[in-house]
Design a protein around this motif. Structure first.
Motif, PDB file in Angstrom:
ATOM      1  N   LEU A  10     -45.186 -45.838-104.656  1.00 38.15           N
ATOM      2  CA  LEU A  10     -45.423 -45.084-103.426  1.00 38.15           C
ATOM      3  C   LEU A  10     -45.565 -46.022-102.228  1.00 38.15           C
ATOM      4  CD1 LEU A  10     -47.913 -42.363-104.738  1.00 38.15           C
ATOM      5  CD2 LEU A  10     -45.550 -41.993-103.939  1.00 38.15           C
ATOM      6  N   ALA A  11     -46.263 -47.144-102.426  1.00 36.33           N
ATOM      7  CA  ALA A  11     -46.405 -48.130-101.358  1.00 36.33           C
ATOM      8  C   ALA A  11     -45.038 -48.688-100.966  1.00 36.33           C
ATOM      9  CB  ALA A  11     -47.341 -49.257-101.786  1.00 36.33           C
ATOM     10  N   ASN A  12     -44.197 -48.958-101.950  1.00 41.22           N
ATOM     11  CA  ASN A  12     -42.854 -49.455-101.663  1.00 41.22           C
ATOM     12  C   ASN A  12     -42.028 -48.409-100.909  1.00 41.22           C
ATOM     13  OD1 ASN A  12     -43.406 -51.898-102.857  1.00 41.22           O
ATOM     14  ND2 ASN A  12     -42.487 -51.346-104.815  1.00 41.22           N
ATOM     15  N   ALA A  13     -42.192 -47.149-101.260  1.00 39.75           N
ATOM     16  CA  ALA A  13     -41.482 -46.080-100.554  1.00 39.75           C
ATOM     17  C   ALA A  13     -41.929 -46.004 -99.092  1.00 39.75           C
ATOM     18  CB  ALA A  13     -41.703 -44.746-101.260  1.00 39.75           C
ATOM     19  N   VAL A  14     -43.220 -46.165 -98.856  1.00 43.84           N
ATOM     20  CA  VAL A  14     -43.742 -46.173 -97.487  1.00 43.84           C
ATOM     21  C   VAL A  14     -43.168 -47.368 -96.726  1.00 43.84           C
ATOM     22  CG1 VAL A  14     -45.819 -46.409 -96.065  1.00 43.84           C
ATOM     23  CG2 VAL A  14     -45.831 -44.890 -98.050  1.00 43.84           C
ATOM     24  N   LEU A  15     -43.081 -48.519 -97.381  1.00 46.83           N
ATOM     25  CA  LEU A  15     -42.512 -49.709 -96.750  1.00 46.83           C
ATOM     26  C   LEU A  15     -41.052 -49.473 -96.375  1.00 46.83           C
ATOM     27  CD1 LEU A  15     -42.699 -52.665 -95.868  1.00 46.83           C
ATOM     28  CD2 LEU A  15     -42.145 -53.300 -98.216  1.00 46.83           C
ATOM     29  N   VAL A  16     -40.281 -48.874 -97.258  1.00 44.36           N
ATOM     30  CA  VAL A  16     -38.872 -48.581 -96.967  1.00 44.36           C
ATOM     31  C   VAL A  16     -38.771 -47.609 -95.791  1.00 44.36           C
ATOM     32  CG1 VAL A  16     -36.780 -47.481 -97.878  1.00 44.36           C
ATOM     33  CG2 VAL A  16     -38.030 -49.150 -99.266  1.00 44.36           C
ATOM     34  N   LEU A  17     -39.618 -46.587 -95.770  1.00 43.89           N
ATOM     35  CA  LEU A  17     -39.648 -45.654 -94.649  1.00 43.89           C
ATOM     36  C   LEU A  17     -39.972 -46.376 -93.345  1.00 43.89           C
ATOM     37  CD1 LEU A  17     -39.632 -42.788 -93.437  1.00 43.89           C
ATOM     38  CD2 LEU A  17     -42.051 -42.623 -94.101  1.00 43.89           C
ATOM     39  N   HIS A  18     -40.920 -47.282 -93.406  1.00 44.83           N
ATOM     40  CA  HIS A  18     -41.336 -48.046 -92.237  1.00 44.83           C
ATOM     41  C   HIS A  18     -40.163 -48.868 -91.703  1.00 44.83           C
ATOM     42  CE1 HIS A  18     -45.092 -50.258 -90.481  1.00 44.83           C
ATOM     43  NE2 HIS A  18     -44.312 -49.779 -89.540  1.00 44.83           N
ATOM     44  N   VAL A  19     -39.460 -49.542 -92.592  1.00 43.29           N
ATOM     45  CA  VAL A  19     -38.296 -50.331 -92.182  1.00 43.29           C
ATOM     46  C   VAL A  19     -37.221 -49.414 -91.596  1.00 43.29           C
ATOM     47  CG1 VAL A  19     -36.401 -51.804 -93.003  1.00 43.29           C
ATOM     48  CG2 VAL A  19     -38.742 -52.246 -93.740  1.00 43.29           C
ATOM     49  N   ALA A  20     -37.016 -48.258 -92.201  1.00 45.35           N
ATOM     50  CA  ALA A  20     -36.022 -47.312 -91.684  1.00 45.35           C
ATOM     51  C   ALA A  20     -36.376 -46.872 -90.260  1.00 45.35           C
ATOM     52  CB  ALA A  20     -35.909 -46.103 -92.609  1.00 45.35           C
ATOM     53  N   LEU A  21     -37.656 -46.643 -90.002  1.00 37.71           N
ATOM     54  CA  LEU A  21     -38.067 -46.256 -88.654  1.00 37.71           C
ATOM     55  C   LEU A  21     -37.864 -47.394 -87.659  1.00 37.71           C
ATOM     56  CD1 LEU A  21     -41.211 -44.111 -89.439  1.00 37.71           C
ATOM     57  CD2 LEU A  21     -39.054 -43.332 -88.468  1.00 37.71           C
ATOM     58  N   VAL A  22     -38.161 -48.619 -88.087  1.00 39.77           N
ATOM     59  CA  VAL A  22     -37.916 -49.780 -87.221  1.00 39.77           C
ATOM     60  C   VAL A  22     -36.426 -49.879 -86.908  1.00 39.77           C
ATOM     61  CG1 VAL A  22     -37.956 -52.297 -87.105  1.00 39.77           C
ATOM     62  CG2 VAL A  22     -39.958 -51.059 -87.961  1.00 39.77           C
ATOM     63  N   LEU A  23     -35.596 -49.720 -87.922  1.00 38.95           N
ATOM     64  CA  LEU A  23     -34.145 -49.771 -87.712  1.00 38.95           C
ATOM     65  C   LEU A  23     -33.678 -48.639 -86.795  1.00 38.95           C
ATOM     66  CD1 LEU A  23     -32.902 -50.755 -91.281  1.00 38.95           C
ATOM     67  CD2 LEU A  23     -33.030 -52.202 -89.229  1.00 38.95           C
ATOM     68  N   PHE A  24     -34.281 -47.465 -86.911  1.00 42.65           N
ATOM     69  CA  PHE A  24     -33.941 -46.355 -86.027  1.00 42.65           C
ATOM     70  C   PHE A  24     -34.296 -46.687 -84.582  1.00 42.65           C
ATOM     71  CE2 PHE A  24     -35.414 -42.404 -83.903  1.00 42.65           C
ATOM     72  CZ  PHE A  24     -34.170 -41.829 -83.710  1.00 42.65           C
ATOM     73  N   VAL A  25     -35.474 -47.268 -84.365  1.00 41.49           N
ATOM     74  CA  VAL A  25     -35.893 -47.593 -83.001  1.00 41.49           C
ATOM     75  C   VAL A  25     -34.965 -48.652 -82.400  1.00 41.49           C
ATOM     76  CG1 VAL A  25     -37.724 -48.647 -81.616  1.00 41.49           C
ATOM     77  CG2 VAL A  25     -38.300 -46.881 -83.276  1.00 41.49           C
ATOM     78  N   VAL A  26     -34.749 -49.727 -83.126  1.00 40.21           N
ATOM     79  CA  VAL A  26     -33.912 -50.813 -82.608  1.00 40.21           C
ATOM     80  C   VAL A  26     -32.439 -50.397 -82.592  1.00 40.21           C
ATOM     81  CG1 VAL A  26     -33.157 -53.196 -82.981  1.00 40.21           C
ATOM     82  CG2 VAL A  26     -35.567 -52.574 -83.329  1.00 40.21           C
ATOM     83  N   GLY A  27     -31.965 -49.894 -83.711  1.00 42.13           N
ATOM     84  CA  GLY A  27     -30.569 -49.492 -83.808  1.00 42.13           C
ATOM     85  C   GLY A  27     -30.229 -48.311 -82.922  1.00 42.13           C
ATOM     86  N   GLY A  28     -31.192 -47.439 -82.676  1.00 41.23           N
ATOM     87  CA  GLY A  28     -30.950 -46.293 -81.808  1.00 41.23           C
ATOM     88  C   GLY A  28     -30.568 -46.716 -80.406  1.00 41.23           C
ATOM     89  N   LEU A  29     -31.264 -47.711 -79.875  1.00 41.69           N
ATOM     90  CA  LEU A  29     -30.925 -48.198 -78.537  1.00 41.69           C
ATOM     91  C   LEU A  29     -29.540 -48.843 -78.542  1.00 41.69           C
ATOM     92  CD1 LEU A  29     -31.614 -48.623 -75.588  1.00 41.69           C
ATOM     93  CD2 LEU A  29     -32.772 -50.747 -76.245  1.00 41.69           C
ATOM     94  N   VAL A  30     -29.262 -49.618 -79.561  1.00 43.63           N
ATOM     95  CA  VAL A  30     -27.935 -50.241 -79.673  1.00 43.63           C
ATOM     96  C   VAL A  30     -26.859 -49.158 -79.725  1.00 43.63           C
ATOM     97  CG1 VAL A  30     -26.441 -51.666 -81.138  1.00 43.63           C
ATOM     98  CG2 VAL A  30     -28.817 -52.345 -80.741  1.00 43.63           C
ATOM     99  N   LEU A  31     -27.085 -48.122 -80.519  1.00 37.66           N
ATOM    100  CA  LEU A  31     -26.118 -47.024 -80.610  1.00 37.66           C
ATOM    101  C   LEU A  31     -25.917 -46.320 -79.266  1.00 37.66           C
ATOM    102  CD1 LEU A  31     -26.983 -45.444 -84.058  1.00 37.66           C
ATOM    103  CD2 LEU A  31     -24.839 -46.548 -83.412  1.00 37.66           C
ATOM    104  N   VAL A  32     -26.999 -46.114 -78.532  1.00 36.28           N
ATOM    105  CA  VAL A  32     -26.882 -45.458 -77.226  1.00 36.28           C
ATOM    106  C   VAL A  32     -26.045 -46.318 -76.284  1.00 36.28           C
ATOM    107  CG1 VAL A  32     -28.177 -44.795 -75.146  1.00 36.28           C
ATOM    108  CG2 VAL A  32     -28.970 -44.069 -77.407  1.00 36.28           C
ATOM    109  N   LEU A  33     -26.320 -47.606 -76.240  1.00 37.86           N
ATOM    110  CA  LEU A  33     -25.597 -48.486 -75.321  1.00 37.86           C
ATOM    111  C   LEU A  33     -24.133 -48.656 -75.726  1.00 37.86           C
ATOM    112  CD1 LEU A  33     -28.352 -51.194 -74.728  1.00 37.86           C
ATOM    113  CD2 LEU A  33     -27.781 -49.221 -73.286  1.00 37.86           C
ATOM    114  N   VAL A  34     -23.896 -48.978 -76.984  1.00 37.28           N
ATOM    115  CA  VAL A  34     -22.525 -49.163 -77.461  1.00 37.28           C
ATOM    116  C   VAL A  34     -21.778 -47.835 -77.453  1.00 37.28           C
ATOM    117  CG1 VAL A  34     -21.130 -49.799 -79.480  1.00 37.28           C
ATOM    118  CG2 VAL A  34     -23.077 -51.216 -78.815  1.00 37.28           C
TER     119      VAL A  34
END
Length: 135
Positions: A10-34
């Protein structure tokens, strides 16, 4: 009662979710600009842009108020419940944690998150979201 292995999973699943959210925040801006440069209409859809703005807004609010991310708190609580170390584990777990957790004074993170949020707001102004394609 759950087993220690279940709590670690469960802790590992939370960690994966956390990384996915970080990627969404960072990647989301990249996607908007590109995406706007390449005329991808979907990057300006209201739901996507609002979710992105809300995500960085939560990160900035946590930083300004000195709060620990609830996902970090949950992950560490699950690891503690399992009797596991909070910063060691398997290969994927190790590298996901390396991406998310690093040492610096809190003001560095607050400044970085705030600067990133300003970029998101600039993108919101420069490429406004649309409720429907073309409007």
């Amino acid at each position: 009662m759950l087993s220690d292995r279940t709590y670690v999973a469960l802790a590992n699943a939370v960690l994966v979710l956390h990384v996915a959210l970080v990627l969404f925040v960072v990647g989301g801006l990249v996607l908007v600009l590109v995406g706007n440069r390449r005329r991808w209409n979907w990057v300006n859809r209201w739901w996507f842009r609002l979710a992105h703005l809300a995500a960085i807004g939560v990160v900035v609010a946590e930083a300004w108020f000195g709060m620990v991310c609830p996902l970090t708190t949950l992950e560490m609580a699950l690891r503690a419940r399992a009797g596991a170390s909070t910063y060691s584990g398997g290969f994927i777990e190790h590298w996901l944690q390396w991406l998310l957790y690093y040492d610096a004074p809190p003001w560095v993170f607050t400044l970085g998150y705030s600067a990133f949020a300003l970029l998101v707001l600039w993108a919101w102004w420069r490429y406004p979201p649309r409720r429907r394609d073309g409007h």
